[in-house]
Design a protein around this motif. Structure first.
Motif: not given
Length: 249
Positions: A108, A121, A129
Motif C-alpha cells: 500500500s 487481506l 485490491l
C-alpha cells in the motif's frame, strides 16, 4: 607517427567500433523494466551495442511474437513462455536460462495499511485490491495462488482491480485507485530509494516460484549483439544490478 597519422588511426578505430555496434530489440517483462534500463546502460558502455526496450506483460509478448513482432530477445516473467516459444520454433532452445527469481509483495502507498503478516487481506477494510492479469502476467497468477491458499479468492473477487501488467497494478496502488495490491518487490527496491508506504513480503511457499527466463528469439539469431546481451546478463556486473532490485540470481 605524425599527429595526422595518429588522428587517422583513431578515426578509423572509431569507425570500426561504430560499424560493429548494433541494436537489439528486447521484450522485457514489466517487473524487470527498471533493472533492465540500468543493465542496458552498462551493456552499452561495455559493448557499444544499444538496446531498444519494450516492457509489458509476458503473455502479451508471447502473442505478439507469434504474430511476427520483430523482438530479438525475450526477458520473460516466467519459464513457461520461453519454453513454449522454443517448442513452436520461435526461439533458440540452447539460449534459454533463468536470469532472475522474483519476489511478490502486498503493498500500500499508505504507511500502516499493510501489516507484516498480510492479515489485512482477511481483515478487510479496503475497497480495492490490485493485481496483474493472472492470465497474461505471472505475478498476477502468483497473487491468485496466494489468495486461494488463504481461502480468500472468492471473498475478495469483487474487490479485485486487474491491471494488464504488474506495472499497471503498481500504478493503481501508487495513484490511490486501489488501496493495496500485489506488486513485484523490484518495483519497491530501487537502489538508493527506500521503500515507501507499507508492505508484506509474501512467503515463497505461498505461490509457485517466480523464475524468470531469458531466451534468444529466432529474429535475433543472426544478430551477434543479441547473443552478447544474453551472455552479459550472466555476468557479475549484471547480477549485481539484478540483486540490488530484490531479485535472487
Amino acid at each position: 607517427m605524425s599527429f595526422l597519422a595518429r588522428l587517422s588511426v583513431l578515426l578509423a578505430g572509431l569507425w570500426v567500433a561504430q560499424a560493429q555496434a548494433d541494436v537489439v530489440q528486447v521484450a522485457v517483462a514489466a517487473n524487470f523494466a527498471a533493472p533492465m534500463a540500468r543493465i542496458a546502460d552498462a551493456f552499452r558502455a561495455a559493448s557499444g551495442h544499444t538496446l531498444k526496450l519494450s516492457s509489458g506483460a509476458t503473455g502479451k509478448f508471447h502473442a505478439q511474437i507469434l504474430a511476427g513482432a520483430p523482438f530479438e530477445v525475450l526477458l520473460a516473467a516466467d519459464t513457461r513462455t520461453p519454453q513454449q516459444l522454443v517448442e513452436s520454433g520461435h526461439a533458440v532452445a540452447a539460449s534459454r536460462f533463468t536470469y532472475a527469481t522474483g519476489r511478490l509483495v502486498l503493498w500500500s502507498a499508505t504507511p500502516g495499511v499493510v501489516d507484516p503478516a498480510g492479515a489485512v487481506l482477511a481483515r478487510g477494510g479496503f475497497a480495492h485490491l490490485a493485481i496483474a492479469n493472472p492470465k497474461t502476467a505471472p505475478y498476477g497468477a502468483a497473487a491468485m495462488q496466494v489468495l486461494r491458499a488463504r481461502g480468500l479468492a472468492e471473498t475478495l473477487s469483487a474487490k479485485l482491480v486487474t491491471g494488464e501488467s504488474i506495472a499497471q497494478a503498481y500504478q493503481f496502488v501508487a495513484t490511490g485507485n486501489a488501496d493495496l495490491g500485489f506488486v513485484a518487490l523490484s518495483q519497491l527496491s530501487a537502489p538508493g530509494r527506500p521503500p515507501t508506504g507499507s508492505m508484506w513480503r509474501v512467503p515463497a511457499d505461498q505461490h509457485q516460484p517466480i523464475c524468470q527466463d531469458a531466451v534468444l528469439l529466432r529474429a535475433g539469431a543472426a544478430n551477434p549483439a543479441a547473443s552478447a546481451l544474453l551472455a552479459y546478463l550472466r555476468s557479475d556486473a549484471a547480477r549485481t544490478i539484478i540483486r540490488a532490485y530484490g531479485y535472487e540470481t
